[in-house]
Write a protein that holds these residues in place. Sequence first.
Motif, PDB file in Angstrom:
ATOM      1  N   HIS A 200       0.820  -1.214   0.000  1.00 37.96           N
ATOM      2  CA  HIS A 200       0.000   0.000   0.000  1.00 37.96           C
ATOM      3  C   HIS A 200       0.854   1.264   0.000  1.00 37.96           C
ATOM      4  O   HIS A 200       0.419   2.329  -0.427  1.00 37.96           O
ATOM      5  CB  HIS A 200      -0.933   0.003   1.214  1.00 37.96           C
ATOM      6  N   GLN A 201       2.098   1.171   0.474  1.00 32.49           N
ATOM      7  CA  GLN A 201       2.980   2.339   0.513  1.00 32.49           C
ATOM      8  C   GLN A 201       3.367   2.800  -0.887  1.00 32.49           C
ATOM      9  O   GLN A 201       3.723   3.971  -1.082  1.00 32.49           O
ATOM     10  CB  GLN A 201       4.229   2.006   1.319  1.00 32.49           C
TER      11      GLN A 201
ATOM     12  N   SER B 215       0.572   5.505  -3.562  1.00 34.04           N
ATOM     13  CA  SER B 215       0.301   6.811  -2.965  1.00 34.04           C
ATOM     14  C   SER B 215       0.925   7.898  -3.823  1.00 34.04           C
ATOM     15  O   SER B 215       1.881   7.659  -4.578  1.00 34.04           O
ATOM     16  CB  SER B 215       0.879   6.879  -1.545  1.00 34.04           C
TER      17      SER B 215
ATOM     18  N   GLU C  59       2.597  10.318  -2.679  1.00 32.45           N
ATOM     19  CA  GLU C  59       3.919  10.579  -2.129  1.00 32.45           C
ATOM     20  C   GLU C  59       4.979   9.725  -2.833  1.00 32.45           C
ATOM     21  O   GLU C  59       6.038  10.220  -3.216  1.00 32.45           O
ATOM     22  CB  GLU C  59       3.934  10.281  -0.630  1.00 32.45           C
ATOM     23  N   TYR C  60       4.665   8.449  -3.009  1.00 38.10           N
ATOM     24  CA  TYR C  60       5.605   7.575  -3.706  1.00 38.10           C
ATOM     25  C   TYR C  60       5.749   8.003  -5.164  1.00 38.10           C
ATOM     26  O   TYR C  60       6.852   7.961  -5.724  1.00 38.10           O
ATOM     27  CB  TYR C  60       5.113   6.129  -3.645  1.00 38.10           C
TER      28      TYR C  60
ATOM     29  N   ALA D 138      -7.352   1.269  -4.123  1.00 34.09           N
ATOM     30  CA  ALA D 138      -6.316   2.084  -4.765  1.00 34.09           C
ATOM     31  C   ALA D 138      -6.651   2.415  -6.214  1.00 34.09           C
ATOM     32  O   ALA D 138      -5.781   2.850  -6.957  1.00 34.09           O
ATOM     33  CB  ALA D 138      -4.980   1.357  -4.698  1.00 34.09           C
TER      34      ALA D 138
ATOM     35  N   ILE E  35      -5.962   6.178  -7.198  1.00 35.05           N
ATOM     36  CA  ILE E  35      -4.533   6.463  -7.218  1.00 35.05           C
ATOM     37  C   ILE E  35      -3.869   5.809  -8.417  1.00 35.05           C
ATOM     38  O   ILE E  35      -3.035   6.415  -9.106  1.00 35.05           O
ATOM     39  CB  ILE E  35      -3.864   5.983  -5.912  1.00 35.05           C
TER      40      ILE E  35
END
Length: 247
Positions: free
Chosen positions: A36-37, A40, A42-43, A80, A83
């Motif tokens: 899940h990281q 995002s 941010e990634y 997700a 995203i």
Amino acid sequence: MSGNCNGGMPEPGRWHFVPLAIVAAGLVLGYALGWHQYLSLEYLGQSRQALKAFVAANPVIAPLGFVVLYTLAVAFSFPAASILTIFGGFLFGWLFGGVLAIVGATVGATIIFLAARTFCSGYVRERVGSVATKLSRGFEKNAFAYLLVLRIAPFVPFFIVNIAPALFKVRLRTYIVATFIGIMPGAFAYAWLGQGCDSVLIAARNAGQQATIRDLVTPQITIAFVALALVAALAAVVKKAWISRMP
């Protein structure tokens, strides 16, 4: 209730939770491995150059891999989709990225549909009460139009819409076509938003600066948000019409 499901399958009590168990296991595994990281914004901001380089170096594998990833995310009901659609617009452009997202979402949703239809749909239908009665009437009147409304209007969770048609003998072709068309507006809007984010990050990099919230207010981003607003407005209109026609 009879001892077996459709087609002489084993006892419902042994099999009707199999798809749900697989989905739950996939979700637990994904979160346990920290996947899940990577899903995002941010990634995306941190890895934009590496991702762009990979796509440029792998013009065939990259889009295919994206579709597979999207398919798995939808099939396992990973939260997700929005995203990933932004990722698609960022990496492949709003048009191609939107198409890839639509294909991945449709294939993933179809997998859930087939699983739900195979594993004792009658057993589940008998246990959802009056809700099943209302849905069944809608699908019986015009399955394609009814499913199209549910896809365009996000007031019904995507996961529920993936499974519900399987409970009421909706044809596979009808399900695929209505799903493919119904998710187009939102998919292209989010893909356009992703393409706009790309231009913002490029401008910030060329200027030797980090992108800020103020930098995000560009004509392209504005158009993307207007498109999303139009989709939301359309959903509200569709919802009102849908409720007024409920049996």
